[in-house]
Design an enzyme around this catalytic site. Structure first.
Site, PDB file in Angstrom:
ATOM      1  N   SER A   1       0.655  -0.569   0.147  1.00 21.79           N
ATOM      2  CA  SER A   1      -0.220  -0.213   0.310  1.00 21.79           C
ATOM      3  C   SER A   1       0.778   1.383  -0.014  1.00 21.79           C
ATOM      4  O   SER A   1       1.449   1.610  -1.104  1.00 21.79           O
ATOM      5  CB  SER A   1      -1.057  -0.619   1.405  1.00 21.79           C
ATOM      6  OG  SER A   1      -1.901   0.785   0.942  1.00 21.79           O
TER       7      SER A   1
ATOM      8  N   ASP B   1     -10.238  -4.972  -4.660  1.00 23.01           N
ATOM      9  CA  ASP B   1      -9.118  -4.142  -3.430  1.00 23.01           C
ATOM     10  C   ASP B   1     -10.122  -2.744  -3.888  1.00 23.01           C
ATOM     11  O   ASP B   1      -9.678  -2.221  -4.596  1.00 23.01           O
ATOM     12  CB  ASP B   1      -7.653  -4.283  -4.059  1.00 23.01           C
ATOM     13  CG  ASP B   1      -7.253  -2.851  -3.178  1.00 23.01           C
ATOM     14  OD1 ASP B   1      -7.528  -2.259  -2.837  1.00 23.01           O
ATOM     15  OD2 ASP B   1      -5.650  -3.726  -2.735  1.00 23.01           O
TER      16      ASP B   1
ATOM     17  N   HIS C   1      -7.834  -5.652  -0.055  1.00 25.74           N
ATOM     18  CA  HIS C   1      -6.379  -4.338   0.034  1.00 25.74           C
ATOM     19  C   HIS C   1      -5.476  -5.714   1.312  1.00 25.74           C
ATOM     20  O   HIS C   1      -4.288  -5.604   1.447  1.00 25.74           O
ATOM     21  CB  HIS C   1      -6.845  -3.421   0.625  1.00 25.74           C
ATOM     22  CG  HIS C   1      -5.798  -2.645   0.420  1.00 25.74           C
ATOM     23  ND1 HIS C   1      -5.572  -1.819  -0.769  1.00 25.74           N
ATOM     24  CD2 HIS C   1      -4.423  -1.657   1.337  1.00 25.74           C
ATOM     25  CE1 HIS C   1      -4.190  -1.049  -0.802  1.00 25.74           C
ATOM     26  NE2 HIS C   1      -3.417  -1.152   0.197  1.00 25.74           N
TER      27      HIS C   1
END
Ligand SMILES: *[C@@H]1O[C@H](CO)[C@@H](O)[C@H](O)[C@H]1NC(C)=O
Ligand SMILES: *[C@@H]1O[C@H](CO)[C@@H](O)[C@H](O)[C@H]1NC(C)=O
Ligand SMILES: *[C@@H]1O[C@H](CO)[C@@H](O)[C@H](O)[C@H]1NC(C)=O
Length: 400
Positions: A187, A342, A375
């Site tokens: 991320s 995601d 995610h």
């Protein structure tokens, strides 16, 4: 990050919005409160990440302080060898650095069973494993001159993580090992690496890079609260109210502990689903999260949502400098893994990222797509060891 960028980001933003709307006095009180100045130093030796999450499992673990050029003191963990001491002589091991995302810290890599956690899998397979903790998180909330209770401590965005935190950590590991470093980012940890590399930082010390749930362009994010934040300029309003230099999750933590607020429900509501999280892991995760970041960092992320560009923080001048990903050395081995479910790292944004890497040497760029993954699954999914980490291992082994 762990729970995924999207989850925490949106969760925190959601809480932030509620706080602003409903209990602004609470936000003010907390943001200036004494809870901020609780020192982690004195307790780190017994409650630090090595002690709570690594040595109890039979692994060696060391902790170091890394000082950035702008004075932040970051805690870094090292797991130098596997559980059996195995994996080859310690002098010969290749270093790997794991960089978490926003609103979490290094512990986010260590929340599943040991055989499911990436750092321990890497150590057991002969790698010298290092875990980063960015400024403002629990064990990296120190500075050579600034006090975390002072708003000057929180005057930064991910620009500074790319300019100062990552280079300082790379330099330190390189000094300790004399070797080039393999990188794993999740991320925001992908964004900071891409930004740093595009400006010529890290390039002489990076051996290869794994980017999990990459974020660089986020204008297609479907996370409702991120969109609200971006469109309604909530962060900017917070700045105008004088909250911008306060650590956002302290406000968030307070809200989670209010009667009737269940942060797990909020998490699900704001992040979209992850397919494959163990509920025990989520509990552990929520105990350790969210970790602090600056409101200014959130404003920077919402600028990215609005503007659709990868640029430095916009102070209000016509246009801030852009990070040009074409500048990343085209022969750097890279492995990107992204999910079809995601909410933060949307498929079309990922496609745009790949377009921006189209000059990259095709033989050095591997892309993996996992349809069902959200995610946080990339870090904490119970099956991530089979779906993702096995591929990460083979990638590293073939690029030493
Ligand atoms: C934050 O730091 C920048 C320099 O990076 C400086 O120009 C600005 O005045 C600072 N803001 C505050 C509120 O201290
Ligand atoms: C979920 O976590 C618990 C506690 O660590 C563990 O006992 C259980 O085996 C885990 N389930 C899976 C599918 O990994
Ligand atoms: C990025 O750099 C490439 C190669 O130097 C150049 O062709 C391109 O126009 C640049 N893109 C931007 C947005 O500046």
């Amino acid at each position: 990050m762990i729970m995924s960028a999207s989850s925490f980001l949106s969760l925190a933003l959601g809480c932030f919005l509620l706080v602003l709307a409903v209990v602004p006095h609470v936000a003010h009180g907390l943001s200036r409160g004494s809870t901020l100045s609780v020192s982690t130093d004195t307790v780190a030796s017994t409650t630090g990440i090595c002690a709570t999450s690594v040595t109890t499992l039979g692994y060696q673990c060391q902790e170091f302080d890394v000082v950035t050029q702008d004075g932040y003191i970051l805690k870094v963990q090292r797991i130098p060898e596997g559980r059996a001491g195995g994996g080859g002589g310690s002098g010969n091991k290749q270093p790997v650095l794991l960089q978490h995302g926003v609103l979490v810290d290094g512990r986010s890599w260590l929340l599943n069973l040991p055989e499911e956690d990436l750092p321990l899998i890497l150590a057991d397979n002969g790698f010298d494993v290092w875990i980063a903790n960015t400024r403002g998180t629990q064990f990296s909330r120190r500075h050579t001159s600034l006090d975390p209770a002072n708003k000057d401590f929180w005057n930064w965005t991910w620009d500074e993580l790319a300019t100062f935190d990552l280079p300082a950590t790379f330099d330190f590991i390189h000094e300790q090992t004399g070797k080039k470093i393999n990188y794993v980012g999740h991320s925001l940890g992908t964004l900071t690496a891409l930004a740093a590399l595009s400006e010529g930082r890290l390039v002489d010390k990076m051996q290869s890079a794994v980017l999990l749930s990459p974020i660089a362009y986020i204008s297609h994010t479907t996370t409702a609260l991120v969109l609200v934040m971006a469109k309604d300029y909530v962060g900017e309003i917070a700045m105008a109210l004088g909250l911008a230099d306060d650590p956002l999750p302290d406000i968030f933590q307070a809200l989670c502990h209010r009667p009737g607020v269940d942060c797990y429900d909020l998490l699900v509501a704001f992040t979209g689903e992850n397919c494959c999280l163990n509920s025990s892991t989520i509990d552990l995760f929520l105990k350790n999260s969210p970790q602090s970041t600056s409101v200014k960092n959130m404003v920077h992320l919402s600028q990215m949502v609005r503007d659709g560009v990868l640029a430095k923080f916009n102070h209000g001048y016509p246009s801030p400098p852009v990070y040009n990903l074409s500048n990343i050395p085209h022969d750097l081995p890279m492995f990107l893994s992204y999910g079809g479910n995601d909410a933060l790292s949307d498929k079309s944004d990922l496609q745009f990222l790949l377009d921006n890497l189209k000059l990259h040497d095709a033989s050095k760029l591997t892309v993996q797509f996992i349809e069902e993954y959200g995610h946080a699954d990339f870090i904490m999914g119970v099956n991530a060891k089979d779906k993702v980490f096995g591929q990460v291992l083979s990638f590293f082994k073939s690029h030493q």
